[in-house]
Enzyme design. Structure first.
Site, mmCIF file in Angstrom:
data_model
loop_
_atom_site.group_PDB
_atom_site.id
_atom_site.type_symbol
_atom_site.label_atom_id
_atom_site.label_comp_id
_atom_site.label_asym_id
_atom_site.label_seq_id
_atom_site.Cartn_x
_atom_site.Cartn_y
_atom_site.Cartn_z
ATOM 1 N N HIS A 1 14.630 -17.507 3.360
ATOM 2 C CA HIS A 1 13.902 -17.556 1.656
ATOM 3 C C HIS A 1 14.703 -18.542 0.857
ATOM 4 O O HIS A 1 15.774 -18.128 0.218
ATOM 5 C CB HIS A 1 13.962 -16.248 1.041
ATOM 6 C CG HIS A 1 12.923 -15.377 1.850
ATOM 7 N ND1 HIS A 1 13.082 -14.069 2.348
ATOM 8 C CD2 HIS A 1 11.295 -15.503 2.234
ATOM 9 C CE1 HIS A 1 11.944 -13.539 2.462
ATOM 10 N NE2 HIS A 1 11.205 -14.336 2.717
ATOM 11 N N GLN B 1 20.240 -15.023 2.496
ATOM 12 C CA GLN B 1 20.476 -14.269 3.588
ATOM 13 C C GLN B 1 19.644 -13.125 4.389
ATOM 14 O O GLN B 1 19.869 -12.230 5.043
ATOM 15 C CB GLN B 1 21.815 -13.414 3.175
ATOM 16 C CG GLN B 1 22.739 -13.892 2.115
ATOM 17 C CD GLN B 1 23.121 -15.270 2.367
ATOM 18 O OE1 GLN B 1 23.262 -15.573 3.461
ATOM 19 N NE2 GLN B 1 23.874 -16.118 1.412
ATOM 20 N N HIS B 2 18.452 -13.757 4.215
ATOM 21 C CA HIS B 2 17.219 -13.050 5.094
ATOM 22 C C HIS B 2 17.053 -13.858 6.355
ATOM 23 O O HIS B 2 16.188 -14.503 6.474
ATOM 24 C CB HIS B 2 16.049 -13.230 4.049
ATOM 25 C CG HIS B 2 16.321 -12.306 3.012
ATOM 26 N ND1 HIS B 2 15.281 -12.637 1.769
ATOM 27 C CD2 HIS B 2 17.100 -11.478 2.330
ATOM 28 C CE1 HIS B 2 15.800 -12.040 0.733
ATOM 29 N NE2 HIS B 2 16.866 -11.427 1.138
ATOM 30 N N ILE B 3 17.845 -13.552 7.482
ATOM 31 C CA ILE B 3 18.118 -14.665 8.547
ATOM 32 C C ILE B 3 16.947 -13.981 9.494
ATOM 33 O O ILE B 3 16.763 -12.964 9.899
ATOM 34 C CB ILE B 3 19.240 -14.354 9.243
ATOM 35 C CG1 ILE B 3 20.460 -14.599 8.240
ATOM 36 C CG2 ILE B 3 19.458 -15.322 10.614
ATOM 37 C CD1 ILE B 3 21.671 -14.093 8.690
ATOM 38 N N THR B 4 15.702 -14.823 9.706
ATOM 39 C CA THR B 4 14.471 -14.542 10.479
ATOM 40 C C THR B 4 14.073 -15.638 11.302
ATOM 41 O O THR B 4 14.469 -16.695 11.234
ATOM 42 C CB THR B 4 13.492 -14.164 9.427
ATOM 43 O OG1 THR B 4 14.022 -13.391 8.083
ATOM 44 C CG2 THR B 4 12.285 -13.781 9.983
#
Length: 531
Positions: A313, A467-470
């Site tokens: 994000h 840090q929303h590793i997707t």
């Protein structure tokens, strides 16, 4: 090499997804073994390390890092674990310890919106999920009960059951924003895995305001607690066990995983079903490392989609001094947000976003700023008090579309065990940039409603990440364009599953942990009933 260990189900990674899946399968009677690359840590140890650390704004400083199972660090300098291929640096942060990265999260536990599952059909962008909101809804409820999620009822995501508890009491800052913004930009108390009352043996939030890097009283749920629950259910957890190769038989079924202990001794684990529950960077790394003559481009990669569509994000922000004294710093660090721009026809043109209102204490940064200006004595005191009462920051959590050029690969650089480190290629497209422009316009309107002055915007074109590793393991119905099916099972290996944010085909506008945990519980349910 003879097998050192065996289990019905072998799980790689003890974070919240792996631990919840392991617990569910153990309760169903399976023998379950978890391999965790990092060490075991306790809340007491981490709280003490945080108190002793001179770098209070560095959320990773309390967590032990080792070159034998390294994770990315950027303060006081970049440790170089993630090798950057450009064109934009992707400075992801995560932790390799028992329980994983949710030890230091903000505990936001939003559900996706129903429309998030079909943005290609509705808006002509991104890709549709192979499941609907209704398919996942029961598992959202299951995850919320385990994690102890509190939140407001009317937040856009339909519910079949009430939240386990009411929202945490609003901070003074949240109350003032709610009053000022009214119906123009409605403020919603965040849905969080944070107790508003005693729940599951843990106390209610008491407003310490250091949810990151660690809640000192365990008022919020985290992967360490999930790992405890798994072990209490009979799961065996081996720490400092760094998986480096997955082995398959002539039919493509997985039959073993190899790991190094921290003495650099190799061990073999055999099992019937395997679940990789590492994050969306470490999982493709392991699959690429496990390439064989039958799968020369890595396991689970006949489609060529492995490691691709890395998403997060991206964020820009605004900082300003509001008219009312709001005194950021009492209560949760991220207590509330603005949701009105998460969905709409505009998504065909620019990225959707949520606006987070920060309640983090400003005292430290304001003090450094005032001292750098040469202020002293009473003048310094007055400046710190005035700005600490009135200064606030807001940022967006912005949707990024899946781009196959954003990807994880293997680099030539190796860690202390001789294992190649991840190589990251990352960039932003015009869809993101147009969303950033829309965000900046909203910030200005919010600042006006707050009676703000001294408005400062983050630089155009330089975006942070959350840090929303997707992505990188995207689920889909077509094996030619996706890595796994709608249950997280690898298309190429019938007994290999993924429990990770990586399986999410799109990232939407909310933190990814609750959705990933719900998907992991759905995967465990499928394994229990069908494997």
């Amino acid at each position: 090499m003879n097998a050192s260990f065996s289990a019905d189900v072998v799980v790689i990674g003890s974070g919240i997804c792996g631990s919840l899946a392991a617990q569910k399968l153990a309760k169903a009677g399976a023998s379950v073994l978890i391999l965790e690359a990092g060490p075991r840590v306790t809340r007491g140890q981490l709280t003490a390390r945080f108190r002793e650390s001179p770098r209070k704004s560095d959320f990773l400083s309390p967590y032990p890092n080792s070159n034998l199972a390294p994770f990315p660090e950027y303060k006081p300098h970049d440790n170089g674990y993630l090798v950057q291929g450009g064109p934009v640096p992707y400075l992801a942060e995560y932790i390799r310890v028992v329980g994983g990265t949710t030890w230091h999260w903000a505990a936001q536990a939003w559900r996706l919106l129903p429309n998030d599952f079909r943005i290609k059909s509705l808006y002509g962008v991104g890709r549709d999920w192979p499941i609907s909101y209704d398919d996942l809804e029961p598992f959202y409820c299951e995850a919320e009960k385990i994690m102890g999620v509190s939140g407001p009822v009317n937040n856009g995501s339909p519910r079949s059951e009430p939240f386990p508890m009411k929202p945490v009491a609003p901070s003074w800052l949240e109350q003032k924003f709610t009053e000022r913004l009214g119906d123009v930009y409605p403020v919603i108390t965040n849905t969080t895995a944070r107790n508003s009352r005693s729940y599951d043996g843990r106390p209610a939030c008491c407003g310490n305001n250091n949810c990151m890097p660690i809640c000192p009283i365990d008022a919020q749920f985290h992967g360490g607690l999930a790992a405890d629950k798994a072990e209490n259910a009979g799961v065996r957890l081996i720490t400092e066990a760094v998986a480096y190769k997955i082995e398959h038989d002539s039919k493509g079924r997985i039959n073993a995983v190899y790991f190094y202990d921290w003495n650099k001794t190799s061990h073999k684990v055999v099992g019937k079903t395997f679940i990789i529950a590492a994050n969306a960077i470490e999982t493709p790394k392991l699959l690429f490392l496990s390439a064989s003559s039958a799968f020369p481009n890595g396991l689970a990669n006949k489609s060529g989609a492995l490691g691709r569509t890395l998403m997060d994000h991206p964020s820009n922000s605004a900082t300003f001094e509001v008219e009312d004294a709001v005194w950021a710093g009492r209560g949760p660090m991220s207590p509330s947000s603005i949701q009105k721009l998460r969905d709409g026809a505009f998504r065909s043109e620019h990225a959707a976003f949520r606006i987070d209102i920060s309640n983090s204490s400003r005292v430290s940064s304001i003090t450094r700023s005032a001292i750098s200006k040469g202020l002293q004595g009473k003048e310094l005191q007055e400046e710190i008090r005035r700005r600490s009462a009135h200064e606030v920051s807001i940022k967006n959590v912005l949707e990024q579309l899946p781009d196959p050029n954003n990807r994880v690969m293997l680099s030539d650089k190796k860690d202390g065990l001789g294992i190649p480190q991840p190589l990251i290629y990352y960039s932003y497209d015009d869809y993101v940039c147009r969303g950033m422009a829309a965000s900046k316009k909203a910030y200005g309107e919010i600042a006006d409603l707050m009676g703000a002055k001294s408005v400062t915007y983050s630089p155009d074109g330089k975006y942070g990440n959350n840090q929303h590793i997707t992505g990188t393991l995207a689920m889909g119905d077509d094996p030619a364009t996706s890595v796994c099916d709608k249950y997280g099972r690898a298309h190429d290996h019938e007994n290999l599953f993924f429990a990770s944010t990586g399986v999410m085909p799109t990232v939407a506008t909310v933190n990814s942990t609750l959705t990933a945990a719900s998907l992991a519980l759905r995967t465990a349910h499928f394994i229990r009933e069908n494997v």
